[in-house]
Enzyme design. Sequence first.
Site, short mmCIF file in Angstrom:
data_model
loop_
_atom_site.label_atom_id
_atom_site.label_comp_id
_atom_site.label_asym_id
_atom_site.label_seq_id
_atom_site.Cartn_x
_atom_site.Cartn_y
_atom_site.Cartn_z
N PRO A 114 35.75 36.79 40.96
CA PRO A 114 35.29 35.92 42.05
C PRO A 114 36.41 35.09 42.66
CG PRO A 114 33.68 35.92 40.31
CD PRO A 114 34.86 36.71 39.80
N CYS A 115 36.43 35.07 44.00
CA CYS A 115 37.56 34.46 44.70
C CYS A 115 37.22 33.14 45.37
CB CYS A 115 38.10 35.43 45.75
SG CYS A 115 36.92 35.83 47.06
N GLN A 116 35.95 32.74 45.39
CA GLN A 116 35.58 31.55 46.16
C GLN A 116 36.37 30.32 45.73
OE1 GLN A 116 33.52 33.64 44.66
NE2 GLN A 116 31.64 33.99 45.82
N PHE A 118 39.38 30.15 44.70
CA PHE A 118 40.81 30.23 44.97
C PHE A 118 41.11 30.37 46.45
CE2 PHE A 118 40.36 32.24 40.69
CZ PHE A 118 41.03 31.26 39.97
#
Length: 403
Positions: A114-116, A118
């Site tokens: 999950p990238c939210q 970063f």
Amino acid sequence: MKVLSLFSGCGGMDLGLEGGFLAHRSSINSDLYASYISDHDENYVYLKKTGFETVFANDILPFAKLAWCNFFKNRVNQPENIFHLESIVDVVNNIENKQFSFPNDIDVVTGGFPCQDFSFAGKRKGFDSHKDHNGIIYNEPTEATRGQLYLWLKKVVEITKPKVFIAENVKGLVTLGDVKDIIQKDFRNIDDGYVVLDAQVLNAKNYGVAQNRERVIFIGISKRYANKKILDELISLQEKSEVYPYPPYTHGTDPELKPYATLNQILAHLPEPELASTDKSQQSYSKAKLFKKTQGNIEVNMNGQAPTIRAEHHGNIEFRRLSKENGGTNLSELHLPQRRLTVRECALIQSFPPDYEFVFNYGKANSVSASAAYKIIGNAVPPLLGFAIGRHLSQIWDKLFKT
């Protein structure tokens, strides 16, 4: 070669690694990909399979599984048995509790954790995220919160011991303090031993995607399986090595490369939504009003590349065109109504093939809505970026792992 896919979404990386899908002609450098393409029609070529096969996939979003299975049913038997609708934390816990086991002899583990937490678009909480793997918010961050789910990808690598693992995240991770270095160090400390080269930021537009989309890619190569001499050479020479795992560019400004694909090229053959008689994904688009000075409320440059397609609500989907009154500059389309990008247009910008259905069974059981489709498309790895990685890996595979 068997692929175990984590955080799979609608399968952008899975499809890309495997190959065997349609790609727009402007997106393919036929000189570099000559042995991998065959003609399809005036707009598309068929990319041949690379030799990789997805044997396990997972995600927590029900509509991601629906879309994945609906497309992959034409590629594998019983895709619903391959795709596991649960978080990576639950997957690992079930494995450790012997509730089930991973397929044997995994060659590649891949995952876009999950990238939210970063991303520049998010709140950039990084490791301090308080939202867990199922979206529940806790008072304190834990190993099961979103910002630390890469550690569970690491556990899967330790369990399955693949020859290669690939981890993907947003470019923003690189600028968030020492986060990239910490993640690389953790990956290098995997029990069985992996050579983890410095993570690289790859821009999808350099691989034929008509979009400015930068992603950081971590690649680890098993010391157990790799040829020691070749691996030592790779460590020494890095990008100068003939087995450097990051793919060379296919598109760019260099005269030896194909020019960047543009939106005009990849979208020109599409009818307007009202004229798309059978394609629900082209009929569907956000009706959200224009909100000036907020994210997503700009007109895309049809002569260039789209900005990063995001996995957000309808008000953040870019406009295909603005009216003249609102600053529209696409002269050839000013006579047409102002509107945002359709689901199909977003999918093609992400380089998904035109036969991937994203909106189906609307209003019925097991349906995927336009809102859900926008989300999974925006979360995905562009298949053409995945294909560049998969094709390149398949070409160096025997040299890397020959005994």
